[in-house]
Design an enzyme around this catalytic site. Structure first.
Site, PDB file in Angstrom:
ATOM      1  N   SER A 189       0.830  -1.214   0.000  1.00 18.33           N
ATOM      2  CA  SER A 189       0.000   0.000   0.000  1.00 18.33           C
ATOM      3  C   SER A 189       0.862   1.261   0.000  1.00 18.33           C
ATOM      4  CB  SER A 189      -0.973  -0.003   1.180  1.00 18.33           C
ATOM      5  OG  SER A 189      -0.302  -0.204   2.395  1.00 18.33           O
TER       6      SER A 189
ATOM      7  N   HIS B 289      -1.816  -8.920   2.104  1.00 19.68           N
ATOM      8  CA  HIS B 289      -1.513  -7.628   2.745  1.00 19.68           C
ATOM      9  C   HIS B 289      -2.664  -7.305   3.711  1.00 19.68           C
ATOM     10  CE1 HIS B 289       0.286  -3.796   3.337  1.00 19.68           C
ATOM     11  NE2 HIS B 289      -0.195  -3.130   2.296  1.00 19.68           N
TER      12      HIS B 289
ATOM     13  N   ARG C 251       3.031  -4.554  16.840  1.00 22.81           N
ATOM     14  CA  ARG C 251       1.628  -4.130  16.693  1.00 22.81           C
ATOM     15  C   ARG C 251       0.707  -5.237  17.220  1.00 22.81           C
ATOM     16  NH1 ARG C 251       1.643  -3.018  10.400  1.00 22.81           N
ATOM     17  NH2 ARG C 251       2.567  -5.104  10.547  1.00 22.81           N
TER      18      ARG C 251
ATOM     19  N   ASP D  81      -2.213  -8.497  11.866  1.00 16.17           N
ATOM     20  CA  ASP D  81      -3.555  -8.940  11.468  1.00 16.17           C
ATOM     21  C   ASP D  81      -4.072 -10.104  12.307  1.00 16.17           C
ATOM     22  OD1 ASP D  81      -3.786  -7.071   9.360  1.00 16.17           O
ATOM     23  OD2 ASP D  81      -2.396  -8.284   8.203  1.00 16.17           O
TER      24      ASP D  81
HETATM   25  C1  LIG Z   1       3.166 -12.051   4.789  1.00 10.99           C
HETATM   26  C2  LIG Z   1       3.656 -13.047   3.764  1.00 10.99           C
HETATM   27  C3  LIG Z   1       2.925 -12.779   2.439  1.00 10.99           C
HETATM   28  C4  LIG Z   1       5.159 -12.836   3.539  1.00 10.99           C
HETATM   29  O1  LIG Z   1       5.530 -13.608   2.435  1.00 10.99           O
HETATM   30  P1  LIG Z   1       7.030 -13.994   2.143  1.00 10.99           P
HETATM   31  O2  LIG Z   1       7.920 -12.821   2.372  1.00 10.99           O
HETATM   32  O3  LIG Z   1       7.064 -14.600   0.781  1.00 10.99           O
HETATM   33  O4  LIG Z   1       7.295 -15.063   3.286  1.00 10.99           O
HETATM   34  P2  LIG Z   1       8.385 -16.229   3.329  1.00 10.99           P
HETATM   35  O5  LIG Z   1       9.622 -15.837   2.597  1.00 10.99           O
HETATM   36  O6  LIG Z   1       8.513 -16.626   4.746  1.00 10.99           O
HETATM   37  O7  LIG Z   1       7.659 -17.388   2.496  1.00 10.99           O
HETATM   38  C5  LIG Z   1       8.309 -18.615   2.249  1.00 10.99           C
HETATM   39  C6  LIG Z   1       7.264 -19.688   2.072  1.00 10.99           C
HETATM   40  O8  LIG Z   1       6.545 -19.837   3.299  1.00 10.99           O
HETATM   41  C7  LIG Z   1       5.166 -19.687   3.058  1.00 10.99           C
HETATM   42  N1  LIG Z   1       4.524 -18.986   4.159  1.00 10.99           N
HETATM   43  C8  LIG Z   1       4.806 -17.745   4.637  1.00 10.99           C
HETATM   44  N2  LIG Z   1       3.957 -17.419   5.625  1.00 10.99           N
HETATM   45  C9  LIG Z   1       3.123 -18.480   5.773  1.00 10.99           C
HETATM   46  C10 LIG Z   1       2.020 -18.720   6.608  1.00 10.99           C
HETATM   47  N3  LIG Z   1       1.570 -17.817   7.473  1.00 10.99           N
HETATM   48  N4  LIG Z   1       1.383 -19.912   6.492  1.00 10.99           N
HETATM   49  C11 LIG Z   1       1.809 -20.845   5.609  1.00 10.99           C
HETATM   50  N5  LIG Z   1       2.839 -20.642   4.772  1.00 10.99           N
HETATM   51  C12 LIG Z   1       3.479 -19.468   4.860  1.00 10.99           C
HETATM   52  C13 LIG Z   1       5.088 -18.809   1.808  1.00 10.99           C
HETATM   53  O9  LIG Z   1       3.803 -18.927   1.184  1.00 10.99           O
HETATM   54  C14 LIG Z   1       6.220 -19.355   1.001  1.00 10.99           C
HETATM   55  O10 LIG Z   1       5.800 -20.578   0.431  1.00 10.99           O
HETATM   56  P3  LIG Z   1       6.201 -20.972  -1.091  1.00 10.99           P
HETATM   57  O11 LIG Z   1       7.691 -21.060  -1.084  1.00 10.99           O
HETATM   58  O12 LIG Z   1       5.506 -22.270  -1.287  1.00 10.99           O
HETATM   59  O13 LIG Z   1       5.682 -19.870  -1.971  1.00 10.99           O
HETATM   60  C15 LIG Z   1       3.416 -14.505   4.245  1.00 10.99           C
HETATM   61  O14 LIG Z   1       4.066 -14.709   5.468  1.00 10.99           O
HETATM   62  C16 LIG Z   1       1.948 -14.851   4.357  1.00 10.99           C
HETATM   63  O15 LIG Z   1       1.333 -15.239   3.360  1.00 10.99           O
HETATM   64  N6  LIG Z   1       1.364 -14.729   5.593  1.00 10.99           N
HETATM   65  C17 LIG Z   1      -0.055 -14.958   5.772  1.00 10.99           C
HETATM   66  C18 LIG Z   1      -0.838 -13.748   5.283  1.00 10.99           C
HETATM   67  C19 LIG Z   1      -0.670 -12.568   6.222  1.00 10.99           C
HETATM   68  O16 LIG Z   1      -0.778 -12.708   7.428  1.00 10.99           O
HETATM   69  N7  LIG Z   1      -0.453 -11.389   5.642  1.00 10.99           N
HETATM   70  C20 LIG Z   1      -0.337 -10.158   6.407  1.00 10.99           C
HETATM   71  C21 LIG Z   1       1.061  -9.692   6.498  1.00 10.99           C
HETATM   72  S1  LIG Z   1       1.221  -8.320   7.580  1.00 10.99           S
END
Ligand SMILES: CC(C)(COP(=O)(O)OP(=O)(O)OC[C@H]1O[C@@H](n2cnc3c(N)ncnc32)[C@H](O)[C@@H]1OP(=O)(O)O)[C@@H](O)C(=O)NCCC(=O)NCCS
Length: 488
Positions: A290, A320, A376, A422
């Site tokens: 964002s 996000h 947070r 979140d």
């Molecule tokens: C926030 C987020 C998008 C960050 O993504 P990222 O920087 O790519 O995170 P990572 O490098 O740790 O990801 C590595 C792997 O772990 C997975 N992973 C990360 N968080 C995960 C979670 N909460 N549950 C399951 N798998 C997760 C990713 O999908 C990725 O899998 P892939 O290799 O099969 O694509 C990710 O942690 C996520 O999807 N979290 C859940 C959604 C969420 O809470 N979003 C709000 C963020 S403030």
């Protein structure tokens, strides 16, 4: 104040390394803050625009000096994996209002969330959470505002707050059941755009050096109007269009209480929750979807309404801001799947694996930058411990804090198994009766206006240019690194 902050024992809150990093960062922040040169106590006045005006030249001078001195130094590099991998950790932009440390979490102008809770002005007589307007002042100027400064800003915002009747009419006529609240929200921001001071000034040939003034004008008006817009969407979508007339708000002088009352909530505790919510969701440095979308679109000199609407479309993604909606849905599903079984580690572990095996992420855990529990999250947990310690859903969230990180560690993919902001917000909202989780990201959006628009004003004040990074094709990469011909 700085002395008091630095005199805390280094072991409070972390290792020697964390402490040393913090000290280094603070000295950097303070050196880098021409802003500190003019503290409110030095008689800076109570008019935000005039206080901000004084900040521009020293900051601009500092940027020029830094560019002259270090302009050719390498800030970060980008590997092929990073180019394919969402540009994680590539240091390639500046952003003044906040900085995110992977271990320690967000700092707004150098202040952690607990420090903001302590230092920023609160609602009179007994508010415990910072006033959202005080955070905006801090983000924009770098100064902790005085009560008088916040009072004047609140008065200014109140004068701007009424949303034009025809915009409300269009909002009322939207197909509320089919249109996600975030779509309504982004549409509303675009509808308000017709009053943009920035767009009008540009069309009238305004001098480039004045852009920040028009940008600030738009930022203040937009922020002031968002509570009514957001509440209108909520009441239209979930309460049959029965609205709280803004004329009946009485002493709802601050943004948090105003939002709470317009949404239809009367409890002072919910006012406090809104203040906390608006403060902690406001800003998370510049690279998140964002904030970056606002910066990027604004760099084309699209006005703040256009830029902020773009940011809100990004916030509406489930990875996000929409994650807060997804978290509550997931918690409710977890509760149902648990049925009569007790909330034990074993049972919850099994259900978390079920989510993962179904090919879903566990919402509310993980982060692209953070590598520890999100402060947070912690701030909201403390609010819950104070106000709703026995709530069943809070108990579930607490238990998941013990269970999910272990499951994600065992899965072995996630870089950060700890909860993010979140994970906690929905549980607080539902406790007070705001149970419509599809709506939650709108509240996040109202908050994000404080950070992203403060930053956008700085972008125009510093005259930042159009953003235009270079992209390459996969073929280019292959040819460049393997020296192979691109085509046979
Ligand atoms: C926030 C987020 C998008 C960050 O993504 P990222 O920087 O790519 O995170 P990572 O490098 O740790 O990801 C590595 C792997 O772990 C997975 N992973 C990360 N968080 C995960 C979670 N909460 N549950 C399951 N798998 C997760 C990713 O999908 C990725 O899998 P892939 O290799 O099969 O694509 C990710 O942690 C996520 O999807 N979290 C859940 C959604 C969420 O809470 N979003 C709000 C963020 S403030």
């Amino acid at each position: 104040m700085q002395l008091a902050r630095l005199s805390r024992p280094f072991w409070r809150g972390g290792t020697f390394r964390t402490w040393a990093t913090r000290c280094w960062r603070r000295s950097w922040v303070n050196e880098a803050r021409p802003l500190g040169a003019m503290s409110p106590s030095a008689g800076a006045g109570t008019n935000l625009k005039e206080v901000f005006r004084e900040k521009i030249e020293p900051m601009h001078k500092q940027v020029v000096e830094l560019r002259e001195k270090y302009g050719e130094e390498v800030l970060g590099t980008c590997t092929v994996s990073q180019a394919y991998g969402g540009m994680r950790s590539v240091k390639c932009m500046t952003y003044e209002t906040s900085l995110l440390d992977p271990e320690e979490g967000i700092r707004f102008r150098g202040y952690s969330i607990p420090e903001c809770q302590k230092l920023l002005p609160k609602a009179k007589p007994d508010g415990a959470e910072p006033l959202p307007e005080s955070l905006f002042w801090l983000l924009l100027t770098g100064d902790v505002p005085t009560d008088a400064q916040v009072a004047q800003l609140q008065e200014d915002m109140r004068e701007r707050a009424r949303v034009p009747a025809d915009v409300l009419k269009i909002l009322d006529s939207m197909p509320h059941e089919q249109l996600h609240p975030m779509s309504q929200f982004a549409a509303a921001i675009n509808l308000l755009q017709r009053e943009s001071a920035m767009a009008a000034a540009y069309a009238n040939g305004a001098n480039k050096s004045s852009y920040w003034e028009h940008c600030l004008e738009d930022a203040l008006t937009l922020i002031a109007r968002l509570p009514e817009v957001a509440a209108r969407i909520y009441r239209n979508t979930f309460h049959g269009g029965k609205h709280v007339p803004p004329g009946q708000l009485g002493d709802a002088h601050d943004m948090g209480k105003r939002l709470a009352r317009l949404l239809g909530f009367e409890s002072p505790e919910f006012d406090e929750l809104m203040r906390l919510y608006l403060v902690i969701h406001a800003d998370h440095e510049g690279g998140n979807v964002s904030a970056h979308a606002v910066r990027l679109v604004g760099s084309a000199l699209s006005d703040p309404y256009m830029a902020f609407a773009a940011g809100m479309n990004g916030l509406a993604g489930p990875l996000h801001g929409l994650a807060n909606q997804e978290v509550l849905r997931w918690l409710v599903q977890l509760r149902q799947r648990l049925g009569d079984r007790p909330m034990t580690t074993e049972n919850l572990t099994e259900l978390c694996w079920q989510t993962l095996n179904e090919g879903h992420v566990i919402p509310g855990f993980g982060h692209a930058v953070l590598r520890k529990t999100d402060p947070r999250y912690t701030a909201q947990r403390q609010f819950a411990l104070k106000h709703l310690p026995h709530d069943d859903m809070f108990q579930l969230v607490s238990k998941l804090y013990e269970v999910v990180p272990q499951v994600l560690e065992a899965q072995g993919k996630v870089k950060n198994p700890w909860p993010n902001v979140d994970q906690h917000s929905g549980v607080l909202l539902q406790y007070y009766g705001l149970r419509e989780s599809q709506y939650y990201t709108v509240l996040f959006g109202v908050s994000r206006s404080l950070g992203t628009l403060a930053s956008l004003v700085w972008d125009r004040a510093l005259g930042l240019p159009l953003e235009r990074p270079k992209s390459v094709t996969t073929e280019w990469i292959r040819e460049h690194f393997h020296k192979q011909p691109m085509k046979a």
